[in-house]
Scaffold this active site. Structure first.
Site, PDB file in Angstrom:
ATOM      1  N   SER A 120       4.383  -8.603  -5.489  1.00  0.00           N
ATOM      2  CA  SER A 120       5.809  -8.704  -5.223  1.00  0.00           C
ATOM      3  C   SER A 120       6.613  -8.143  -6.381  1.00  0.00           C
ATOM      4  CB  SER A 120       6.184 -10.169  -4.996  1.00  0.00           C
ATOM      5  OG  SER A 120       6.151 -10.834  -6.248  1.00  0.00           O
ATOM      6  N   LYS A 121       7.916  -8.319  -6.259  1.00  0.00           N
ATOM      7  CA  LYS A 121       8.831  -7.858  -7.307  1.00  0.00           C
ATOM      8  C   LYS A 121       8.417  -8.343  -8.680  1.00  0.00           C
ATOM      9  CE  LYS A 121      12.950  -7.394  -4.609  1.00  0.00           C
ATOM     10  NZ  LYS A 121      14.046  -8.001  -4.005  1.00  0.00           N
ATOM     11  N   ARG A 122       7.893  -9.553  -8.723  1.00  0.00           N
ATOM     12  CA  ARG A 122       7.518 -10.125 -10.019  1.00  0.00           C
ATOM     13  C   ARG A 122       6.415  -9.327 -10.711  1.00  0.00           C
ATOM     14  NH1 ARG A 122       6.530 -14.776  -7.563  1.00  0.00           N
ATOM     15  NH2 ARG A 122       8.389 -14.740  -6.301  1.00  0.00           N
TER      16      ARG A 122
ATOM     17  N   GLY B 157       6.538  -6.240 -10.977  1.00  0.00           N
ATOM     18  CA  GLY B 157       7.191  -5.072 -11.553  1.00  0.00           C
ATOM     19  C   GLY B 157       7.169  -3.844 -10.673  1.00  0.00           C
TER      20      GLY B 157
END
Ligand code: GLU
Length: 482
Positions: free
Chosen positions: A250-252, A254
């Site tokens: 996910s976005k986490r 990066g």
């Protein structure tokens, strides 16, 4: 039957690695079977869809080289088709107007929760009389349209990745909303499951290859195919992409957009190659291939049904292999923007041949393109101080003499070749009566500002071409004398 597959991204975000990987598998399947790969943009959600996301998706597919044979088709241009299908379901009694209010739905779910049941619509408006409908209308309620899901019944398909899958219709949450309410009483905005099925029927899709997060939609969609009198395509649900902790990437992590990978210095061919292997294993041990090569071997039965863990080390290795295989002429095209972004000053046209030599020098050591920024700093940045080790090297006895002799020799050389550079270093060694190692280490320290780095001889040549070798020698001689 000709294979027709599609990728159907929603432009509610940038092209994500998961969607891109699904596109890769569809592309491979189409090409393996001499079929067609179609692009459809699922933009029915007008609030969350944005034109810039559509553009990002189109650009991302292009950057990756995932060309499509038909499309892009846009769902917002096909609204009449969905309305017609909804009308057909209503006329055949397979769908109905539902006036249940949000408050009533909430109350229903609360009661279900209190009884320890899964939330579902209880089909309460399935059999409204014309009088009841009129009364709701008179109250100003705006209906949604629900598709009838008969219970219990088993819905099965032979998933091309996961094998036989069976759902019971009792687990589908009750009659399903296929269109939102509208103000004028006509069927409102169609919802995902309806639009997707109408599209896949109209576009003659034969295999639906998509992420396993859609698996719960498949039984509902199968019922819609049947209700609309269409044959049901085959389904393949591909594994999710997981991060190192085993959670959905996910976005986490990066990486939100495919272009994040470009910014990190991955080549599109390498990323594609990596994505091919993300969940699929070739029948042989081959690891490096173009899309077309992979297509000759691809099939869904070698797609793993377990989650595919994103492996940065493997992606890096694949990227390095692609970079190392580039000619200096091709590599320099990729490095010029990287150097420009780093603020290095050069003229991409006039300095071309020098830049290509720089690319040839560092190319074999690159894993990601931006690695070249640090590796080549000493070649681009005139004012660069010596690092600690290089400073220490310059304090060794005998260095001053070496540098002075080298400077005197170099002044007479306009175009330094590997032969001339070697001769120069040999002569300095002999004339100064020192060990060759001292000459090499001193020259490396002063010229490259560090004791580690690319080949000394080639660095020496490139620095001299760029007008930096003599000034660096001079500067060090002056500062030692001071
Ligand atoms: N629009 C859906 C998504 O972006 C894909 C639907 C499908 O492949 O059936 O997740």
């Amino acid at each position: 039957m000709t294979v027709r597959v599609r990728i159907a991204p929603s432009p509610t975000g940038n092209l994500h690695i998961g969607t891109a990987r699904t596109a890769v598998f569809n592309w491979l399947y189409a090409h393996r079977h001499g079929g067609k790969f179609i692009l459809r943009v699922e933009d029915t959600d007008r609030e969350r869809s944005k034109p810039e996301y559509t553009q990002n998706i189109l650009d991302g597919l292009q950057w990756l080289g995932l060309n499509y044979d038909e499309g892009p088709f846009f769902q917002t241009e096909r609204m009449e088709r969905y309305q017609a299908a909804i009308q057909q379901l209503l006329e055949r009694g397979q769908a109905y107007y539902c006036y249940t209010s949000e408050a009533e739905l909430d109350e229903m779910r609360e009661a279900q929760k209190a009884r320890g049941e899964a939330p579902r619509y209880d089909n309460r408006h399935r059999h409204l009389t014309p009088e009841q409908r009129a009364e709701f209308e008179a109250q100003g309620r705006k209906p949604v349209i629900r598709f009838k899901i008969e219970e219990p019944q088993e819905i099965s398909w032979n998933d091309l990745v996961r094998g036989p899958v069976t759902w019971n219709s009792r687990d589908l949450g009750g009659d399903m909303v296929v269109a939102r309410s509208s103000d004028d009483g006509s069927p409102g905005q169609p919802l995902y499951n309806l639009a997707v099925v109408v599209d896949d029927i109209d576009m003659g899709i034969t295999q639906i290859i998509r992420g396993e997060d859609h698996i719960g939609n498949t039984p509902k969609q199968i019922l819609l195919y049947q209700a609309l009198g269409a044959s049901v395509p085959e389904f393949a649900h591909t594994p999710l992409i997981l991060n190192a902790e085993g959670k959905k990437l996910s976005k986490r992590d990066g990486v939100t957009s495919i272009f994040d990978f470009r910014a990190m210095g991955f080549l599109p061919e390498a990323l594609i190659n990596y994505m091919v292997l993300l969940g699929w294993s070739p029948p042989d041990a081959q690891e490096l291939f173009t899309l077309s090569e992979a297509a000759t071997k691809f099939d869904l039965d070698r797609v793993n049904s377990a989650g595919a863990r994103f492996d940065w080390t493997r992606l890096d290795w694949i990227n390095s292999q692609y970079i190392h295989a580039l000619s200096p002429e091709a590599l320099v095209e990729h490095l010029i923007p990287v150097w420009q972004q780093a603020g290095y000053v050069f003229d991409p046209a006039a300095d071309r041949s020098w830049l290509e030599q720089v690319a040839a020098l560092v190319g074999p050591s690159l894993t990601r393109l931006p690695d070249a920024v640090e590796m080549t700093r000493y070649l681009f940045v005139p004012e660069l101080s010596l690092d600690a080790e290089a400073t220490a090297q310059c304090q060794q006895p005998g260095v001053a003499g070496v540098l002075e002799a080298a400077q005197a020799e170099l002044k007479n050389i306009e175009a330094l070749t590997p032969e001339l550079a070697t001769e120069l270093l040999n002569r300095v060694t002999k004339d100064q009566g020192v060990k060759k190692g001292l000459v090499m280490r001193s020259m490396r320290a002063v010229l490259t500002r560090s004791m580690k780095g690319p080949d000394l001889l080639q660095s020496f040549i490139l620095l001299h071409q760029h007008g930096l070798a003599l000034p660096r020698l001079q500067e060090q001689i002056s500062s030692s004398a001071a």
